[in-house]
Motif scaffolding. Structure first.
Motif, PDB file in Angstrom:
ATOM      1  N   UNK A 111      13.553   3.782   9.905  1.00 19.91           N
ATOM      2  CA  UNK A 111      14.036   2.449  10.245  1.00 19.91           C
ATOM      3  C   UNK A 111      15.508   2.538  10.622  1.00 19.91           C
ATOM      4  N   UNK A 112      15.977   1.737  11.574  1.00 18.08           N
ATOM      5  CA  UNK A 112      17.404   1.762  11.897  1.00 18.08           C
ATOM      6  C   UNK A 112      18.214   1.060  10.820  1.00 18.08           C
ATOM      7  N   UNK A 113      19.481   1.408  10.741  1.00 21.63           N
ATOM      8  CA  UNK A 113      20.382   0.761   9.787  1.00 21.63           C
ATOM      9  C   UNK A 113      20.338  -0.751   9.980  1.00 21.63           C
ATOM     10  N   UNK A 114      20.311  -1.466   8.855  1.00 21.83           N
ATOM     11  CA  UNK A 114      20.197  -2.917   8.900  1.00 21.83           C
ATOM     12  C   UNK A 114      18.771  -3.422   8.852  1.00 21.83           C
ATOM     13  N   UNK A 115      17.823  -2.519   8.980  1.00 16.45           N
ATOM     14  CA  UNK A 115      16.418  -2.891   8.972  1.00 16.45           C
ATOM     15  C   UNK A 115      15.848  -3.040   7.580  1.00 16.45           C
ATOM     16  N   UNK A 116      14.545  -3.275   7.525  1.00 20.77           N
ATOM     17  CA  UNK A 116      13.859  -3.506   6.267  1.00 20.77           C
ATOM     18  C   UNK A 116      12.602  -2.647   6.167  1.00 20.77           C
ATOM     19  N   UNK A 117      12.242  -2.331   4.945  1.00 20.09           N
ATOM     20  CA  UNK A 117      10.985  -1.657   4.635  1.00 20.09           C
ATOM     21  C   UNK A 117      10.478  -2.198   3.318  1.00 20.09           C
ATOM     22  N   UNK A 118       9.159  -2.138   3.152  1.00 22.88           N
ATOM     23  CA  UNK A 118       8.559  -2.520   1.886  1.00 22.88           C
ATOM     24  C   UNK A 118       7.703  -1.370   1.382  1.00 22.88           C
ATOM     25  N   UNK A 119       8.038  -0.894   0.193  1.00 23.97           N
ATOM     26  CA  UNK A 119       7.268   0.151  -0.455  1.00 23.97           C
ATOM     27  C   UNK A 119       6.283  -0.467  -1.433  1.00 23.97           C
ATOM     28  N   UNK A 120       5.116   0.159  -1.549  1.00 26.50           N
ATOM     29  CA  UNK A 120       4.117  -0.294  -2.500  1.00 26.50           C
ATOM     30  C   UNK A 120       3.617   0.880  -3.328  1.00 26.50           C
ATOM     31  N   UNK A 121       3.184   0.568  -4.528  1.00 30.95           N
ATOM     32  CA  UNK A 121       2.644   1.584  -5.434  1.00 30.95           C
ATOM     33  C   UNK A 121       1.466   0.959  -6.178  1.00 30.95           C
ATOM     34  N   UNK A 122       0.312   1.590  -6.050  1.00 30.30           N
ATOM     35  CA  UNK A 122      -0.873   1.087  -6.743  1.00 30.30           C
ATOM     36  C   UNK A 122      -1.177   1.996  -7.924  1.00 30.30           C
ATOM     37  N   UNK A 123      -1.327   1.395  -9.089  1.00 27.52           N
ATOM     38  CA  UNK A 123      -1.613   2.148 -10.307  1.00 27.52           C
ATOM     39  C   UNK A 123      -3.085   2.015 -10.672  1.00 27.52           C
ATOM     40  N   UNK A 124      -3.632   3.079 -11.207  1.00 25.53           N
ATOM     41  CA  UNK A 124      -5.009   3.053 -11.709  1.00 25.53           C
ATOM     42  C   UNK A 124      -5.072   3.907 -12.966  1.00 25.53           C
ATOM     43  N   UNK A 125      -6.136   3.715 -13.733  1.00 16.27           N
ATOM     44  CA  UNK A 125      -6.283   4.442 -14.991  1.00 16.27           C
ATOM     45  C   UNK A 125      -5.948   3.531 -16.159  1.00 16.27           C
ATOM     46  N   UNK A 126      -5.155   4.027 -17.069  1.00 15.19           N
ATOM     47  CA  UNK A 126      -4.808   3.301 -18.293  1.00 15.19           C
ATOM     48  C   UNK A 126      -3.674   2.301 -18.044  1.00 15.19           C
ATOM     49  N   UNK A 127      -3.896   1.404 -17.121  1.00 11.65           N
ATOM     50  CA  UNK A 127      -2.839   0.478 -16.718  1.00 11.65           C
ATOM     51  C   UNK A 127      -2.488  -0.540 -17.791  1.00 11.65           C
ATOM     52  N   UNK A 128      -3.375  -0.784 -18.730  1.00 11.36           N
ATOM     53  CA  UNK A 128      -3.076  -1.740 -19.805  1.00 11.36           C
ATOM     54  C   UNK A 128      -1.985  -1.213 -20.728  1.00 11.36           C
ATOM     55  N   UNK A 129      -1.692   0.073 -20.643  1.00  9.49           N
ATOM     56  CA  UNK A 129      -0.661   0.681 -21.486  1.00  9.49           C
ATOM     57  C   UNK A 129       0.718   0.685 -20.833  1.00  9.49           C
ATOM     58  N   UNK A 130       0.806   0.197 -19.602  1.00 11.30           N
ATOM     59  CA  UNK A 130       2.086   0.253 -18.896  1.00 11.30           C
ATOM     60  C   UNK A 130       3.091  -0.708 -19.522  1.00 11.30           C
ATOM     61  N   UNK A 131       4.248  -0.151 -19.859  1.00  9.98           N
ATOM     62  CA  UNK A 131       5.339  -0.937 -20.430  1.00  9.98           C
ATOM     63  C   UNK A 131       6.353  -1.325 -19.358  1.00  9.98           C
ATOM     64  N   UNK A 132       6.712  -0.361 -18.539  1.00 13.95           N
ATOM     65  CA  UNK A 132       7.734  -0.571 -17.522  1.00 13.95           C
ATOM     66  C   UNK A 132       7.350   0.179 -16.263  1.00 13.95           C
ATOM     67  N   UNK A 133       7.675  -0.409 -15.133  1.00 13.54           N
ATOM     68  CA  UNK A 133       7.488   0.256 -13.849  1.00 13.54           C
ATOM     69  C   UNK A 133       8.844   0.382 -13.162  1.00 13.54           C
ATOM     70  N   UNK A 134       8.986   1.388 -12.335  1.00 18.71           N
ATOM     71  CA  UNK A 134      10.297   1.638 -11.741  1.00 18.71           C
ATOM     72  C   UNK A 134      10.165   2.378 -10.419  1.00 18.71           C
ATOM     73  N   UNK A 135      11.231   2.307  -9.648  1.00 21.77           N
ATOM     74  CA  UNK A 135      11.391   3.115  -8.443  1.00 21.77           C
ATOM     75  C   UNK A 135      12.590   4.029  -8.631  1.00 21.77           C
ATOM     76  N   UNK A 136      12.414   5.278  -8.298  1.00 20.14           N
ATOM     77  CA  UNK A 136      13.480   6.260  -8.255  1.00 20.14           C
ATOM     78  C   UNK A 136      13.586   6.781  -6.825  1.00 20.14           C
ATOM     79  N   UNK A 137      14.694   7.439  -6.533  1.00 21.04           N
ATOM     80  CA  UNK A 137      14.824   8.103  -5.251  1.00 21.04           C
ATOM     81  C   UNK A 137      15.561   9.425  -5.427  1.00 21.04           C
TER      82      UNK A 137
END
Length: 116
Positions: A12-38
């Protein structure tokens, strides 16, 4: 265990936008916190944003006001809306979950490249 699948990276060019997505499966009822790292080559993985089950979000200073983290607990998805992108935002972005058992899981990463 939790499996994470990310999508939405790209060029994407500078000033533009993007949307990241993450789908979780498995033991999702145990999830306490979700995060993005880079991570860029030769550097440590950096925390970008976190969000709790209750929806409390926190951001790294350089992305405040530009990025928005959100989650859909019913769909077990995590999103990162990135606006006003800068070349220094270029990195591989990783989805992360922390379970109530203190176990952590990572996605495979998705590349974001911002051209100047």
């Amino acid at each position: 265990q939790v499996q994470l699948v990310e999508s939405g990276g790209g060029l994407v060019p500078a000033g533009g936008s993007l949307r990241l997505s993450c789908r979780a499966s498995g033991s999702t009822s145990l999830i306490l916190r979700m995060a993005w790292y880079r991570q860029t080559p030769g550097k440590q993985r950096e925390l970008v944003a976190t969000i709790t089950t209750g929806g409390t979000a926190n951001y790294e200073d350089s992305v405040k006001g530009r990025f928005t983290i959100s989650r859909d607990n019913a769909q077990n998805t995590l999103s990162l809306q990135m606006n006003s992108l800068k070349p220094e935002d270029t990195a591989a972005y990783y989805c992360n979950v922390l379970l109530i058992t203190r176990a952590e899981y990572w996605g495979q990463g998705t590349q974001v490249t911002v051209s100047s």
